[in-house]
Design a protein around this motif. Sequence first.
Motif, mmCIF file in Angstrom:
data_model
loop_
_atom_site.group_PDB
_atom_site.id
_atom_site.type_symbol
_atom_site.label_atom_id
_atom_site.label_comp_id
_atom_site.label_asym_id
_atom_site.label_seq_id
_atom_site.Cartn_x
_atom_site.Cartn_y
_atom_site.Cartn_z
ATOM 1 N N GLU A 1 0.705 -1.229 -0.064
ATOM 2 C CA GLU A 1 0.002 -0.238 -0.007
ATOM 3 C C GLU A 1 0.918 1.234 -0.022
ATOM 4 O O GLU A 1 0.258 2.325 0.025
ATOM 5 C CB GLU A 1 -0.839 0.081 1.266
ATOM 6 N N GLY A 2 2.118 1.038 0.002
ATOM 7 C CA GLY A 2 3.029 2.367 0.258
ATOM 8 C C GLY A 2 3.220 2.780 1.790
ATOM 9 O O GLY A 2 2.947 1.762 2.608
ATOM 10 N N PHE A 3 3.219 3.932 2.172
ATOM 11 C CA PHE A 3 3.620 4.403 3.399
ATOM 12 C C PHE A 3 2.168 3.999 4.382
ATOM 13 O O PHE A 3 1.195 4.033 3.939
ATOM 14 C CB PHE A 3 3.781 5.673 3.506
ATOM 15 N N PRO A 4 2.588 3.549 5.538
ATOM 16 C CA PRO A 4 1.228 3.187 6.459
ATOM 17 C C PRO A 4 0.696 4.763 6.688
ATOM 18 O O PRO A 4 0.994 5.663 6.439
ATOM 19 C CB PRO A 4 2.085 2.818 7.640
ATOM 20 N N ARG A 5 -0.555 4.484 7.681
ATOM 21 C CA ARG A 5 -1.051 5.661 7.866
ATOM 22 C C ARG A 5 -0.175 6.565 8.681
ATOM 23 O O ARG A 5 0.799 6.237 9.393
ATOM 24 C CB ARG A 5 -2.304 5.423 8.789
ATOM 25 N N LYS A 6 -0.694 7.908 8.684
ATOM 26 C CA LYS A 6 0.357 8.821 9.558
ATOM 27 C C LYS A 6 0.743 8.495 10.957
ATOM 28 O O LYS A 6 1.736 8.841 11.315
ATOM 29 C CB LYS A 6 -0.410 10.275 9.381
ATOM 30 N N SER A 7 -0.336 8.116 11.897
ATOM 31 C CA SER A 7 0.151 7.775 13.196
ATOM 32 C C SER A 7 1.074 6.653 13.166
ATOM 33 O O SER A 7 1.922 6.794 14.198
ATOM 34 C CB SER A 7 -1.108 7.475 13.938
#
Length: 710
Positions: free
Chosen positions: A42-48
Amino acid sequence: MAGTILVQARDPAKLNMEILNAIDERRYIDTWKLYEQHMQMEGFPRKSVVNRLLTGFAESLDVKWLEKAYAMVEQAFEESKQNLLEKEPLIYLSLGLAKCGLPVPASTILRKLVETEQFPPVTAWSAILAHMSQTAPGAYLAAELILEIGYLFQDGRVDPRKKSNAPLIAMKPNTTAFNIALAGCLLFCTTRKAEQLLDIMPRICVKADANLLIVMAHIYERNGRREELKKLQRHIDEACNLTDIQFRQFYNCLLTCHLKFGDLDSASNMVLEMLRKAKDARNSLAVATLVLETARNDNRAFTARISGPNLSQNEPEGSHKDRLIEHQIISYDEFSRDRNFVKLGNEAKEVLLSLLAKLQTQVELITTQHGILQPTEKIYVKLVKAFLEAGKLKDLARFLIKAEKEDSPVSNDDSALVHVIKSCISLGWLDQAHDLLDEMRFAGVRTGSSVYASLLKAYCKANRLREVTSLLRDAQKAGIQLDSSCYDTLIQCRVLQQDTQGALDLFKEMKEAKIPRGGNPEFEQLVEGCAGNAEAGLMAKLLREIREGQKLDSGVHDWNNVIHFFCKKRLMADAEKALAKMRSLGHTPNAQTFHSMVTGYAAIGGKYIEVTELWGEMKSLASSAPMKFDQELLDSLLYTFVRGGFFVRANEVVDMMEKGNMFIDKYKYRTLYLKYHKTLYKGKTPKFQTESQLKKREAALSFKKWIGLC
């Protein structure tokens, strides 16, 4: 049988939870594998999750995981995903990188924060600066950061009355940040960069504290700014919060500067003034001691019970704290709760104290006793060497005789002047030794027989009979009785000259005077020790300084100051005339001279041809004379050449810096290139171009590749 291979599909939300669990449990290897899986899916995980990864790796204080975290930040910026990165986690990561001796990525993160207008407060970034300044590249980058951030605030560019400017104002460099960067420059000998920091201080309204005054003194001394030191002296004398150690550092700097400029009168007067004050203090202290002795004896037992272990016999408390600070980091939870970064501000001040303590160890010429400044043997050695090199024997004798009156030696044979005479004899400077001995006699200063004996033997060894006769006459006038070893030497000398009668007369004179055999064992032992490189005391230090020390050309310092003044005022025509006059008088320009010229040309802009000519002169000078190219000079040249698009010359400077293992701030040059040459040579290669055009194109593309833009 079906031979299909199924690819396991994983829920991104579940993968995010697994990453968080792994990082919380400090399973860093598992964390990284899960992160890589997410990046492939998915690419980068979520911001947190991204920010928790950064802080988790930073908490490890492990170089491997810190570098992984920094690689994540770089990738986010390359993919324009910097909105995933929050300010506090980036500051925390930068702190971890700095603590682990990785100043380049630590400074890059700070620069990225400033670029994206997520301004870090000065209490936070000054702590990062402090840890960066523990290494030479980090200290250089710390100075660059202050120059870059300080530029934003020069000449009142930011209006503090606007509420929208509050985050920017909170980033403004303060006195602690300047102290840290300047101390780092001093420790790693980049003092001309430090002087650039001093120049911007008044332009951003930063006031000096007691520590900063002393750091300024060190910088002015290293750069030979004697007039600036004299101006600073008034502030030092009027300051009411300076410690004995700080006073000692300032006057050590002033005394060193006098020696650099060959001002022996000012230097010797300073020493005599210190001796006078020390003598007065000793007399006062003797009276006070008699009064307080009884009370001290009564309280000694009580004091011993409550004082605890003697710190002077153990490791200094500051160095122990410094190591603790370096090898630990507060948890991110604690870090995030400290909204004003008070703990980081205190940490910065503690590291600053350790940096300043290292500067204190460099003070060699002055010490303190009971709060009174006193000269050390080192200053006597340096002064004597300077007097001898200048041929000022009368002034030297006058100075040493006055010094002896203020600080009486234990015996006549242990005075500073006697040690100087003996040193001259050891070096074979017999005429100078005899002249100094005459000055002592004319001034009515009595000395023992050992000096006459050693000079007499040296004259005999050199077969200088006329001087032997003269010295014997002087010894008789002074009432000096020579020992048996002197008579033995004289007799042997007469025998070698086939003067048998003279030898017999000397033998009779020796017997009539009832001179015992055995000579002067004390001086013989000293001479033998010196011959075996086991020298001790003032004489040993003087011999070592004269044999190993380099002769200073004080004229170079004078002309460097003149050229620096013109360059600072951007009067380059006058600076060029001063440089020509300097050469005509036989003074060879050094790195400091050329640095002033290059920065002066860079300040007025467009003088790239003149800088190129200077570069050519420097290279020819280096091939014929021992000129030293230092990091500051080459960095100023590189900046000017890149700014002007002279990439052939820029590549030459880069090659020289890399051969000398000098640190180069590639981030700065990447930014500079993108600012002024972003579109240079971006199109197709022309079909027809001259050899010169081809060479320039290849040089530009080579430089572009070196800074990582290809």
